[in-house]
Design a protein around this motif. Structure first.
Motif, PDB file in Angstrom:
ATOM      1  N   TRP A 226      25.204 -50.950  32.288  1.00  0.00           N
ATOM      2  CA  TRP A 226      24.412 -49.776  31.527  1.00  0.00           C
ATOM      3  C   TRP A 226      24.013 -50.157  30.187  1.00  0.00           C
ATOM      4  CZ3 TRP A 226      26.498 -44.407  32.687  1.00  0.00           C
ATOM      5  CH2 TRP A 226      25.806 -43.305  32.056  1.00  0.00           C
ATOM      6  N   GLU A 227      22.903 -50.319  29.848  1.00  0.00           N
ATOM      7  CA  GLU A 227      22.378 -50.870  28.696  1.00  0.00           C
ATOM      8  C   GLU A 227      21.741 -49.380  27.994  1.00  0.00           C
ATOM      9  OE1 GLU A 227      21.234 -55.521  29.232  1.00  0.00           O
ATOM     10  OE2 GLU A 227      19.603 -54.226  28.918  1.00  0.00           O
ATOM     11  N   ARG A 228      21.807 -49.363  26.492  1.00  0.00           N
ATOM     12  CA  ARG A 228      21.325 -48.437  26.000  1.00  0.00           C
ATOM     13  C   ARG A 228      20.448 -48.580  24.649  1.00  0.00           C
ATOM     14  NH1 ARG A 228      19.018 -43.321  25.593  1.00  0.00           N
ATOM     15  NH2 ARG A 228      20.486 -41.818  24.724  1.00  0.00           N
ATOM     16  N   ASN A 229      19.226 -48.609  25.017  1.00  0.00           N
ATOM     17  CA  ASN A 229      18.257 -49.098  23.890  1.00  0.00           C
ATOM     18  C   ASN A 229      17.037 -48.150  23.746  1.00  0.00           C
ATOM     19  OD1 ASN A 229      19.659 -51.678  22.985  1.00  0.00           O
ATOM     20  ND2 ASN A 229      18.624 -52.483  24.955  1.00  0.00           N
ATOM     21  N   GLY A 230      17.351 -46.894  23.272  1.00  0.00           N
ATOM     22  CA  GLY A 230      16.394 -45.900  23.350  1.00  0.00           C
ATOM     23  C   GLY A 230      16.546 -45.209  24.539  1.00  0.00           C
ATOM     24  N   LYS A 231      15.908 -45.652  25.630  1.00  0.00           N
ATOM     25  CA  LYS A 231      15.901 -45.191  26.904  1.00  0.00           C
ATOM     26  C   LYS A 231      17.315 -45.661  27.465  1.00  0.00           C
ATOM     27  CE  LYS A 231      11.486 -43.959  28.217  1.00  0.00           C
ATOM     28  NZ  LYS A 231      11.072 -43.361  29.073  1.00  0.00           N
ATOM     29  N   HIS A 232      17.753 -45.361  28.788  1.00  0.00           N
ATOM     30  CA  HIS A 232      18.799 -46.053  29.345  1.00  0.00           C
ATOM     31  C   HIS A 232      18.356 -47.125  30.271  1.00  0.00           C
ATOM     32  CE1 HIS A 232      21.696 -42.605  28.091  1.00  0.00           C
ATOM     33  NE2 HIS A 232      20.570 -41.979  28.341  1.00  0.00           N
ATOM     34  N   LYS A 233      19.180 -48.176  30.457  1.00  0.00           N
ATOM     35  CA  LYS A 233      18.580 -49.136  31.539  1.00  0.00           C
ATOM     36  C   LYS A 233      19.915 -49.316  32.448  1.00  0.00           C
ATOM     37  CE  LYS A 233      16.247 -53.262  32.237  1.00  0.00           C
ATOM     38  NZ  LYS A 233      15.718 -54.558  31.937  1.00  0.00           N
ATOM     39  N   LEU A 234      19.767 -48.822  33.673  1.00  0.00           N
ATOM     40  CA  LEU A 234      20.792 -49.371  34.713  1.00  0.00           C
ATOM     41  C   LEU A 234      20.464 -50.456  35.616  1.00  0.00           C
ATOM     42  CD1 LEU A 234      21.328 -45.488  35.786  1.00  0.00           C
ATOM     43  CD2 LEU A 234      22.742 -46.717  34.089  1.00  0.00           C
ATOM     44  N   ILE A 235      21.471 -51.481  35.415  1.00  0.00           N
ATOM     45  CA  ILE A 235      21.196 -52.719  36.103  1.00  0.00           C
ATOM     46  C   ILE A 235      21.892 -52.828  37.411  1.00  0.00           C
ATOM     47  CG2 ILE A 235      21.121 -55.242  35.855  1.00  0.00           C
ATOM     48  CD1 ILE A 235      20.747 -54.314  32.851  1.00  0.00           C
ATOM     49  N   THR A 236      21.320 -53.172  38.576  1.00  0.00           N
ATOM     50  CA  THR A 236      22.041 -53.247  39.925  1.00  0.00           C
ATOM     51  C   THR A 236      21.797 -54.902  39.986  1.00  0.00           C
ATOM     52  OG1 THR A 236      20.135 -52.941  41.064  1.00  0.00           O
ATOM     53  CG2 THR A 236      21.427 -50.977  40.448  1.00  0.00           C
TER      54      THR A 236
END
Ligand SMILES: Cc1cc2nc3c(=O)[nH]c(=O)nc-3n(C[C@H](O)[C@H](O)[C@H](O)COP(=O)(O)OP(=O)(O)OC[C@H]3O[C@@H](n4cnc5c(N)ncnc54)[C@H](O)[C@@H]3O)c2cc1C
Length: 451
Positions: A226-236
């Motif tokens: 789970w990355e958070r750079n402004g928006k959320h990015k969920l990586i599968t």
């Protein structure tokens, strides 16, 4: 992945051998794996009832752009493997404790929401024509010991007096005739709310209705990072989702390393179920077993059971704090003896199924619902204390409302639910706390029996 139990509990790739898996078909083709990089407004992590309800209401009521990521197949976790009771309440606090802590108004609001959850579940089934063997006219709480009868009677009276929920005390002799006979039956409270269902069949219909409403549901898409750079990015494993808001709906299967705000707050407890072979009418008569309403008894470590429309008995209880295959075998044996102890005339009825899953208890013994103080775009709902079927669908609906209607993050849900549950000191010791609790409860139950 940081988890408490043996890895067998978190094997997302393998369906458990439950009765529901065997008799209910969920067509996974409608829930393709997430492949490639995508974006949406709201991403829900977890495809149990909490997650599906959130996505359903976002898509249906608000036409929102929502996707849901599920680690296993649809039906993998507790929502697809539970006993199918729709009952209340989702707390381990007594009515008096709730009133003392939250006040009468908030406690009334809590019980009203629990009934709203029951009604919502019933209307989701009806509105979407879901065939899920819905049966029963309410719930029964059976006194397992003569000394528990007064307490049970009082519980029923209080539900009626404070919250206007219809209840009725059924004395032992009457229950022998209309409910069942057993070694642990000393009267019962009937609560005119709830029913029983096949949870996997409901999940199938509910997930399909959610796709029909416009949401995109993805199976076999575990969020690993789970990355958070402004928006959320969920990586599968094979893709990613970039989004504005995230709903965490992973309850007893939460990966605590994914977002530290959720670490050390939940106590996942294993709940276990056995199901008998199909029984004849004559065999049911041996215990005079008539009722189709779901039953919980008054043990500290309660037994829950019901006669299924397929003429089998389902029997469940909590226990085992390891989660490996060896302890599963042991638990199956213990439960078979417990079942036969309660219903001795069924001594030779074979047990055909055993399985288990997690329910979540919180330190404050009430569910947790809301969004994070330090990141208002992260929403959550968990900790239903084994009464999730009505509470999950209700909380999912409330999450959708909170996301789409409330700019301030305020919601009209009862204060009983609000906020993260408190951290558990020395969280790595959670299973040891649980072992002590189970040991103590077992001791209390056994000492009662010897009176
Ligand atoms: C044996 C048993 C019997 C029960 N009986 C009853 C009952 O009769 N009545 C009742 O009301 N309640 C019962 N419960 C409790 C009830 O099942 C739960 O409260 C409810 O299903 C919780 O729903 P949920 O959607 O919050 O969580 P779940 O149904 O557990 O779903 C969480 C989902 O999150 C997914 N997930 C986890 N991590 C990730 C990730 N990183 N990425 C993507 N997905 C992820 C999991 O695969 C899982 O599918 C029972 C539970 C068990 C185990």
């Amino acid at each position: 992945m940081k988890q408490l139990y043996d890895k067998a509990i978190y094997d997302f790739s393998t369906p458990i051998k439950s009765y529901w898996e065997e008799v209910s078909h969920v067509d996974q083709a409608r829930f393709p794996k997430l492949v490639g990089d995508h974006s949406c407004d709201v991403c829900v992590i977890g495809g149990g009832f909490t997650g599906i309800s959130t996505a359903y209401h976002i898509a249906k009521k608000y036409g929102g752009d929502v996707r849901l990521l599920e680690a296993g197949h649809f039906g993998f976790a507790s929502s697809g493997r539970n006993a199918g009771f729709c009952c209340l309440p989702a707390t381990k606090l007594s009515i008096n404790q709730l009133i003392k802590k939250f006040g009468m108004d908030e406690t009334k609001k809590f019980f009203a929401s629990q009934i709203e959850g029951v009604d919502l579940l019933a209307s989701l089934i009806a509105d979407n024509n879901i065939e899920c063997e819905k049966i029963g006219t309410g719930n029964l709480d059976v006194a397992h010991h003569p000394s528990s009868s007064e307490e049970m009677k009082e519980w029923g009276n209080d539900l009626q007096k404070y919250f206007g929920i219809n209840t009725k005390w059924i004395p032992k002799e009457e229950f022998d005739e209309i409910g069942h006979q057993s070694t642990e039956q000393f009267g019962a409270v009937f609560t005119e709310a709830g029913f029983a269902m096949n949870p996997m069949a409901f999940l199938n219909g509910f997930a399909n209705a959610t796709v029909d409403a416009g949401a995109q549901l993805h199976s076999h898409s575990r969020v690993k990072k789970w990355e958070r750079n402004g928006k959320h990015k969920l990586i599968t494993e094979e893709g990613s989702l970039t989004c504005d808001k995230v709903v965490v709906a992973t309850n007893g299967y939460t990966d605590e390393s994914l977002h530290l705000s959720f670490a050390n707050r939940m106590v996942p407890v294993l709940s276990n179920i056995i199901v008998t072979r199909e029984m004849s009418e004559d065999e049911f008569k041996m215990q005079n077993y008539k009722t189709l309403n779901p039953i919980c008894n008054s043990r500290e470590i309660l037994y829950y059971y019901r006669r299924m429309p397929s003429n089998r008995m389902l029997f469940g209880t909590r226990g085992d704090t390891f989660g490996d295959e060896k302890s599963a075998l042991k638990m199956r044996g213990i439960m078979t003896n417990q079942f036969r102890g309660v219903f001795p005339n069924w001594n030779d009825i074979d047990i055909e199924y055993y399985w288990r899953g997690t329910v979540v208890m919180n330190r404050d013994l009430v569910p947790a619902f809301g969004n994070l103080e330090n990141d208002k775009s992260v929403f959550f709902s968990y900790g239903y204390h084994a009464n999730g079927n009505n509470t999950t669908v209700y909380c999912g609906k409330k999450l959708a409302e909170m996301i789409y209607e409330s700019n301030s993050g305020e919601t009209n849900i009862s204060k009983v639910y609000q906020g993260l549950s408190p951290k558990i000191p020395f969280g790595f010791l959670r299973l040891w706390y649980l072992r002590i609790y189970l040991w103590y409860s077992n001791f209390t139950d056994k000492s009662k029996k010897e009176i």
